[in-house]
Write a protein that holds these residues in place. Structure first.
Motif, PDB file in Angstrom:
ATOM      1  N   CYS A 446       6.250   5.268  -6.088  1.00  0.00           N
ATOM      2  CA  CYS A 446       5.045   4.909  -5.343  1.00  0.00           C
ATOM      3  C   CYS A 446       4.738   6.047  -4.363  1.00  0.00           C
ATOM      4  O   CYS A 446       5.557   6.376  -3.513  1.00  0.00           O
ATOM      5  CB  CYS A 446       5.282   3.595  -4.601  1.00  0.00           C
ATOM      6  N   CYS A 449       5.098   5.387  -0.474  1.00  0.00           N
ATOM      7  CA  CYS A 449       6.326   5.147   0.286  1.00  0.00           C
ATOM      8  C   CYS A 449       7.526   5.945  -0.212  1.00  0.00           C
ATOM      9  O   CYS A 449       8.631   5.750   0.265  1.00  0.00           O
ATOM     10  CB  CYS A 449       6.659   3.652   0.297  1.00  0.00           C
ATOM     11  N   CYS A 489       5.941  -1.934   1.801  1.00  0.00           N
ATOM     12  CA  CYS A 489       4.822  -1.108   1.344  1.00  0.00           C
ATOM     13  C   CYS A 489       3.833  -1.985   0.569  1.00  0.00           C
ATOM     14  O   CYS A 489       4.211  -2.635  -0.400  1.00  0.00           O
ATOM     15  CB  CYS A 489       5.334   0.016   0.453  1.00  0.00           C
ATOM     16  N   ALA A 491       1.360  -1.097  -1.284  1.00  0.00           N
ATOM     17  CA  ALA A 491       0.908  -0.553  -2.568  1.00  0.00           C
ATOM     18  C   ALA A 491       1.826  -0.994  -3.705  1.00  0.00           C
ATOM     19  O   ALA A 491       1.363  -1.445  -4.740  1.00  0.00           O
ATOM     20  CB  ALA A 491       0.827   0.967  -2.492  1.00  0.00           C
TER      21      ALA A 491
HETATM   22 ZN    ZN Z   1       5.170   1.810  -2.086  1.00  0.00          ZN
END
Ligand code: ZN
Length: 590
Positions: A446, A449, A489, A491
């Motif tokens: 990701c 992060c 996170c 996302a």
């Molecule tokens: Zn993330």
């Protein structure tokens, strides 16, 4: 009162004069719009930009500039326009509102364009209260058991929502939960599988990795299964035979195509719901994850348009995506392009899909392949290779046609060995083989992060990477700092990985390779392929580690899980070091 005309040259003087023109209460009025603006900027935009790493410092500078501009223009515009009194004040006020308003519009537009921001975290200026309300409603719905989906049958009719507080209603909520939890985990499919006589288990496929979910009592699981079978207009009484149908599920504004598959047998009952199959397999060849040299090699293979080409990957590791992407590289309007498939996941524009139906009497996959090959096609994609099919393909008029055979194999050399065994005629198998492509899929870190770190020289040595050329690698994170507080996170929802990407080996075969196959010299073929400046699967995966696309851990997972097959000479013995970076001497270690 003297009239002062603003000019760009004596800026300071004009500003001072402008300030002198207004009475003490006027600035107070001009400052009013700054209050809601300040709240948006500090409470919402600032937190949002920190959460998604959108350059928080930069954005705060932008907001500050907008604020200053609003203040200056609010004071100067009335002066420049020679307006005094209440008219000047109104013009100043609206100038401030306009400039600050522009700021409030600019951030959401720019931030929402950023792909790091997931849909449910888009900034919306006016719907903030509504968004929060909707989120709260959803949470309520989950707690209380409310229906939140519209389920559309294959015949486009809607599954009616039962009356509240009835057993049917409770079942509907249960059934919807299966879908909602799958979507919430970003799963590509959700399976409900019988694991014991009285128990079922839910599992989710997320970025090609299966995640176990909850256990469900058999009675409840069967009811949920029957609900989805009913929604797909399937035969409820049929428990053994495989049934498949496409439905649509609408969650709010998004409509999700869902392919429902049920089957039964020795292992027990199974329900599988696959989401957005087309989207899963529709990737252009350029976006598959090939290196530049591999893409060039693949283009050369495609342009040749004759002979057999093998497309290999392990099960559920992007094999269908590879198959469709490669066939899509041929122009289906100027060429006769056909496929033979057991399940059609996407439609190739201009191509003819031939679906194999095993339930039809007297049907045989290789027979269907043979009949397609007789129709004088230029490009044929066969989605499964069994020995009979391989033999049919080797007998085709391969000077005039290109045949792609998709098969389950962990590497290019394994695929070639399987092809030779299937054809049962080494010389014949070698002569018509014009290329092989093997692939696999790894999860991407990701972006939001991932954590940078300096790799220890030991680790680099193990990976076969030069210690002085890799100053930084990334590992998975899962957390983000928002105003010095660690939060999950948003996302990747804390998983650390988001999405996946293929890694490959691609080799075009010329007379040299063909002869080596024909002689059965797999070691020689292996050496010949390693001479090329093309990365192996492991080298391709390792490059993604070096590029920060994935982690060392993920590299190890995808390159070590493949079963070793020393007989084909394609795999290093268990426990050996993975091959190094695309350097000529790196191949020695495997
Ligand atoms: Zn993330």
């Amino acid at each position: 009162m003297p009239t002062i005309v603003a000019s760009g040259t004596d800026f300071g003087l004009t500003l001072a004069a402008g300030l002198m023109l207004v009475s003490p209460w006027k600035p107070v009025l001009l400052m009013l719009p700054f209050i809601p603006w300040g709240m948006y900027v500090t409470r919402i935009f600032d937190k949002h930009s920190a959460m998604f790493h959108l350059g928080r410092g930069g954005w705060n500078a932008v907001h500050l500039c907008f604020g200053l501009a609003a203040l200056l223009l609010g004071l100067l515009v009335p002066v420049a326009a020679n307006l005094t009194g209440i008219v000047g004040l109104i013009v100043g006020f609206f100038t401030v509102v306009l400039v600050l308003g522009l700021n409030l519009v600019v951030y959401p537009i720019m931030a929402n364009k950023d792909e790091r921001v997931p849909e449910e975290h888009r900034v919306s200026l006016f719907d903030f209260s509504k968004l929060a309300e909707r989120r709260a409603q959803r949470a309520d719905a989950k707690r209380e058991g409310k229906v939140e989906l519209a389920i559309i049958k294959p015949d486009k009719s809607r599954v009616p929502v039962p009356q509240a507080e009835t057993p049917e209603f409770a079942l509907r909520v249960e059934a919807e939960r299966l879908f909602l939890e799958g979507r919430g985990k970003r799963a590509t499919s959700v399976d409900l599988v019988q694991v014991a006589k009285d128990a079922f288990s839910v599992s989710y496929m997320v970025d090609t990795v299966r995640q176990q979910g909850a256990q469900v009592p058999a009675a409840e699981a069967v009811r949920v299964m029957d609900f989805w079978k009913g929604a797909a207009n399937m035969d409820l009484a049929e428990r053994r035979k495989r049934q498949q149908a496409d439905i649509k599920v609408e969650a709010g504004a998004t409509a999700v195509p869902v392919r429902v598959t049920t089957s039964g047998g020795q292992q027990g009952l199974r329900l599988s719901m696959a989401f957005e199959l087309e989207k899963q397999v529709r990737i252009k060849a350029e976006k598959l994850g090939l290196t530049e040299s591999q893409l060039k090699e693949l283009r050369e293979i495609v342009d040749e348009q004759k002979g057999v080409v093998l497309l290999a990957a392990p099960a559920q590791r992007g094999r269908t995506t590879m198959f469709y992407s490669v066939i899509r590289m041929h122009d289906a309007y100027t060429n006769n392009v056909q496929t033979v498939e057991t399940e059609i996941q996407d439609s190739l524009e201009g191509a003819k899909h031939n679906l194999f139906d095993p339930s039809k009497e007297g049907q045989d996959f290789s027979k269907l392949v043979r009949s397609v090959l007789r129709r004088d096609p230029q490009v044929v994609g066969v989605a499964e290779m069994d020995p009979e099919t391989a033999q049919e393909a080797s007998r085709a008029d391969l000077d005039r046609a290109r045949v792609y055979l998709s098969l389950r194999a962990p590497s290019a050399l394994d695929a070639v060995a399987m092809w030779v065994r299937a054809v049962e005629d080494q010389a014949k198998a070698g002569k018509c083989l014009h290329g092989v492509m093997a692939g696999n899929v790894l999860r991407k870190l990701c972006d939001n992060c991932r954590q940078p770190y300096s790799p220890a020289p030991d680790m680099l040595k193990k990976l076969g990477l030069p210690a002085d050329k890799v100053p930084q690698l990334f590992r998975k994170g899962g957390k983000v700092l928002v105003k010095n507080r660690e939060e999950e996170c948003p996302a990747c929802r804390g998983g650390g990985y988001l999405g996946c990407e293929g890694f490959y080996e691609v080799y075009k075969f010329g007379p040299t390779e063909q002869n080596l196959v024909a002689e059965g010299n797999m070691q020689g073929l292996r050496a010949e392929l390693r001479k090329r400046a093309l990365p192996t699967l492991q080298q391709a995966a390792l490059k993604k580690v070096v590029d920060g696309i994935t982690s060392v851990e993920e590299f190890a997972r995808v390159t070590q899980e493949q079963p070793a097959k020393p007989a084909t000479g394609a795999k290093p013995p268990a426990g050996s070091k993975p091959a190094g970076a695309p350097a000529p001497d790196a191949a020695k270690s495997s």
